[in-house]
Structures are given as C-alpha cells and as structure tokens.
Design a protein around this motif. Sequence first.
Motif, PDB file in Angstrom:
ATOM      1  N   GLU A  32      -7.914   2.825   2.627  1.00 50.80           N
ATOM      2  CA  GLU A  32      -7.299   1.464   2.596  1.00 50.80           C
ATOM      3  C   GLU A  32      -6.445   1.089   3.737  1.00 50.80           C
ATOM      4  O   GLU A  32      -6.507   0.077   4.344  1.00 50.80           O
ATOM      5  CB  GLU A  32      -6.423   1.237   1.296  1.00 50.80           C
ATOM      6  N   ALA A  33      -5.629   2.261   4.111  1.00 50.89           N
ATOM      7  CA  ALA A  33      -4.589   2.137   5.208  1.00 50.89           C
ATOM      8  C   ALA A  33      -5.483   1.851   6.654  1.00 50.89           C
ATOM      9  O   ALA A  33      -5.086   1.060   7.296  1.00 50.89           O
ATOM     10  CB  ALA A  33      -3.782   3.171   5.497  1.00 50.89           C
ATOM     11  N   ALA A  75       0.997  -1.098  10.402  1.00 48.89           N
ATOM     12  CA  ALA A  75      -0.287  -0.384   9.752  1.00 48.89           C
ATOM     13  C   ALA A  75      -0.825   0.823  10.292  1.00 48.89           C
ATOM     14  O   ALA A  75      -1.184   1.780   9.741  1.00 48.89           O
ATOM     15  CB  ALA A  75      -1.461  -1.580  10.113  1.00 48.89           C
ATOM     16  N   SER A  76      -0.226   0.952  11.615  1.00 45.12           N
ATOM     17  CA  SER A  76      -0.565   2.315  12.510  1.00 45.12           C
ATOM     18  C   SER A  76       0.511   3.199  11.815  1.00 45.12           C
ATOM     19  O   SER A  76      -0.112   4.541  11.636  1.00 45.12           O
ATOM     20  CB  SER A  76      -0.318   2.039  13.860  1.00 45.12           C
ATOM     21  N   ALA A 125       0.915  -1.205  -0.052  1.00 45.69           N
ATOM     22  CA  ALA A 125       0.016  -0.015   0.064  1.00 45.69           C
ATOM     23  C   ALA A 125       0.936   1.429   0.005  1.00 45.69           C
ATOM     24  O   ALA A 125       0.523   2.181  -0.589  1.00 45.69           O
ATOM     25  CB  ALA A 125      -0.851   0.056   1.210  1.00 45.69           C
ATOM     26  N   LEU A 126       1.969   1.351   0.839  1.00 46.32           N
ATOM     27  CA  LEU A 126       2.836   2.283   0.970  1.00 46.32           C
ATOM     28  C   LEU A 126       3.509   2.764  -0.346  1.00 46.32           C
ATOM     29  O   LEU A 126       3.748   3.724  -1.034  1.00 46.32           O
ATOM     30  CB  LEU A 126       3.820   2.354   2.138  1.00 46.32           C
ATOM     31  N   PHE A 127       3.849   1.587  -0.920  1.00 47.04           N
ATOM     32  CA  PHE A 127       4.561   1.788  -2.229  1.00 47.04           C
ATOM     33  C   PHE A 127       3.824   2.192  -3.501  1.00 47.04           C
ATOM     34  O   PHE A 127       4.096   2.961  -4.250  1.00 47.04           O
ATOM     35  CB  PHE A 127       5.240   0.184  -2.719  1.00 47.04           C
ATOM     36  N   SER A 128       2.330   1.591  -3.478  1.00 49.01           N
ATOM     37  CA  SER A 128       1.404   1.921  -4.318  1.00 49.01           C
ATOM     38  C   SER A 128       1.155   3.450  -4.218  1.00 49.01           C
ATOM     39  O   SER A 128       0.993   4.247  -5.214  1.00 49.01           O
ATOM     40  CB  SER A 128       0.203   1.070  -4.281  1.00 49.01           C
TER      41      SER A 128
END
Length: 533
Positions: free
Chosen positions: A280-281, A473-474, A10-13
């Motif tokens: 999403e996060a 995730a936090s 998710a971070l990369f995207s």
Amino acid sequence: MPQTLLSLLALFSAGILTISQVETQHSTVESVVHDQFELAVAGTLLHAMEFVDSRAFDAATTPARLRARYGLPATMTRAERDTISFDDLIDIRTDEFSEPATFGGADCRVLDPLPATVACDDVDDISGNDWQSVDLETPDGAPLPVEIRVEVDYVESADSDVPVTYRTNHKRVQVFARSNVLRNRAGVVQPMEVSLSRVLSFDTKIAAEYLRRSIAVEGEGGATCEAEVGVWNARMSALRALLDQAVGVRTAASLEVAVARDGLVAAQASQASADAANAEAQAQLAAAQSARNAAAAALATAQSQLASAQATRATRATAVAAAQQNVTTAQTRLAQAQAAVGPAQAAAAAAEAAIGTARTAMNQAEAAMNAAYAVRYNSWGHYFDWLAKRGTYNDRVADYNTAVQAAEAAQATVASAQSAVTSATSGLASAQSALNAAQSALTNADRAVAQAQAAIAPAQSALTAAEAVLATASAAAAQTAAAAAAAAAATATAQAALDRANDVLADAEDDVTDRQRDIDDHQAAYPDCEVSV
C-alpha cells in the motif's frame, strides 16, 4: 494534501495493526503456555494418579491387614495359594473404612520410587500432604519447577464430584499441579494450576488380587520371589520415573513446538500484514510520484504558456508601435495634402482670373483688329495698322490659350491635391483602424500574460505540495519496507526455531520409545514370579 493524509492514515493503521498483533501474539503465547503447561504436567499427574491407584482402597483392605484378618502366611507354595478362593475371603463393610477426619498423616512422596513411600499403603494416606516440588526437564535442559499435591475425599457415587463427610465405597482423588514461572509483561507472576480428578471405588476382586499377589510363591530349592518382587518393583518404579521424565521432556518439547509454530504463524501473519502495508505504501509512493510529475508538468506548461503569452505580447506591442507610426505618417501626409490644396486652389483661381484677363485682352485686340480691318483699304497706313492689330490679336489669342492651359493645369493640380487629401484621409483611417486592432490585440495579449502569470503560483504551490507528499510517501515506504524486511527476518527466525523444536521433539520421542522399551524388557525379566507395582 489528500496524499499526505492518506500516508499518515496508512502509518497510523500500520502502527495500530502492529500493536494489535503484538497484543494478540502475547495473549496467544500466554494461552499456549497455559495449554502446553497442562500437557507438560499431564504425564506427572498421571504418574501421581497411577501411584495412588496402586494403593489399597483403605487401611482395612491393605494386603497386610487382610492376611492378618484371614490368618494367611506371607509365603505359600503355588499349589497352596491356588486352592484359596480370595474373592470369597473379602468381606469388608463400609463402616470398617477409615473416618474422613483420619485421612493423611503419612509422609507420602507420590513421585519417588519405592521404598521411600512404603508407608503409604492405602489411598487416603496420601491425602493432604504438603506441596511436593519436582522439576520437569524442558527440551533445552532447563528445569520447569512444578509442585504436586493430592486431596482424597469420600463421594456418594462413582459419577459424583461432591465430597461427603461420611464413609462410602467411593473416594475422589484430586492431584493438583501448579507453577509460578509465567509472568506478564509487567513482571507480575501469573500462577498456573491444573488438576486431575478420578473416583476410585472399592472392588473386592481388586482387593482379592492385591491379597493374592502379596503372598510370595516358593520357588525351586525353597527360594521365594518376595525379594525378587521388591527389587523388581524398585527397578520398575525407577524405570517409570525415567519414562515420566522422558514424557515430560517430550511434552515440554511439544510445548516448544506449539509455541514455535504459533510464533511462526504470528510471524507469517505479521509479515503478510507488513507486506500488505508495504504494498500500500509503495502504491501511495507511486501515486505521489505520479502526482508530483503531473504537478511539475502543469508548472512547466504554465511557464511555457507564460513565455508564449509574453512573446505574443511583445509582438503585439511592436505591432502597436508600428501602427502608431503609420498613423503619424498618415496624419503627416494628410496634413501635407491638405496644405497643398489651398495653394492649388489659389493657383487655379489665379489661372481663372488670368483667363478672364486674357479673354478681355483678346476681345479688345479682336475689336481693334476688326476696326482696323474695316478701314484697311483706305490707305496703306491703315493696312499696316490692321496687320499690327492682327498680330496683337494673335498674341492675345496665344496669351488666352496659354492662360487656358495654365488654368487647366491649375485645375489638374487642385484635383490632384484633393485626390491626395482623399487618399491621405483613407490612409489615416486605415492606419487608425490598424492601430485600434493592434491595441486590441495588445490588450488581449496583456490579459493572456496576466492569466498565465496567475496560473504560475497555483502550479508552483501544487508542485510544492506534491513534493511534500512524495517525501512523506517515500519515508513511509522506506519504513514499511524496513518493517516488511524485519517481518521476513522474524519469519525466518521463527521457522528456524520451529525446525529446532521439531528436532528436539523427535529426539524426545525417540527417548520415550527407548524408555518404554526398557520398561517392556524389565516387565518380561521375571516371567515366573507374580509381581506388582
């Protein structure tokens, strides 16, 4: 582990999406700047083209050359001028036009009001001049440097765009505008250049009209409009320059509005993307929190099961110890019972032997009594002997009965001892069976404790992994939340910029309207004089 990979993905995207949006926004801004630059200089190009179009088609068709050719004075009465058919006068051949090699040469300032460009009285005088600088005013007052240049060539026809080297009745006029204000992110100049092209064709009616307008009409009292025309044209050129400037400001304001609008759209898209990434996060954070809670619950369950198994094992161990003690007691009782059987049997045997002895003695006493009875009447001595023998016999009978009772008691004791042995044997078997069951239960309890202990480590590892995923995730949720807040702030800033740009554009529109009204008022200032621009 899967949650960690999902968070990293998710971070990369989000990073790739942000970079892509920045690149797209930069390309969009460059495209908008190019498009709006064209709009910004459109008015200037039109003004320059209007200036060129107001010139005579050729040096041979200028009003001064035509007046000389046809011997017409510079001033007439209106009646005298109205008697001349100017259309019939114009009779110019193509071979009288200027050679292509002679184009240019005059110092023509296509954006300066008269009389600075009086020397440029025909179209080809303007061709090939150097780049002329002009500053367009942007809505914020900053100048936009632009350079203007004009090229004139003969073309074959009105719809042709290919220059020719011979004289025709058609000239193509190209007005170029360029600027070097745009730079890329590396600081390298990105030249912008636009052009406006138009084909001007020789028209005898237009030449005749220019000739007619060049002849001043005498006014009342002998005054003419020729001086008035010069002043009118100079003022009109100045007013049109102001109008062009206002149009340039409006165009620049339109550019600012378009850029601000595109910036707002990009900011809104970025905000939508940031909000989606944040959602999403947040979902991944909730999933990670749920996974962590589930892992903690699983660990608590495993620990509870271990405690229960250990408590059960302790109970089973106590039961084994008690069963072992019962077996020991039963074994002691069996030994005691077995030990009592021997003496009881010996006592029984002795009692049987005593019965035999008592029976023999009783039989002997009976025999003696019977013998004495046989002779009892012989004498009193025999009678008393019989009585004595009879007493002895009775004693032997009593002894026999006592021996019998003792034997019966001994047999009862033997039976009791044997019964005690049987009971003790049965008790020992029961105690041994109970011990075996307790030991089996203890084995099962040990197995349950081992299984519960084996479940603790995976549950602890799962909880550690879930807490690591939750931390990741936090952090990701905090970053996406910050990005969403920044995107929302950027959207608000872009909206404010668009509002300001719209205000500037509205002011520029009002200014253009005012300038056009000035021109209309000036157009109507001299209704009795025929004037030209």
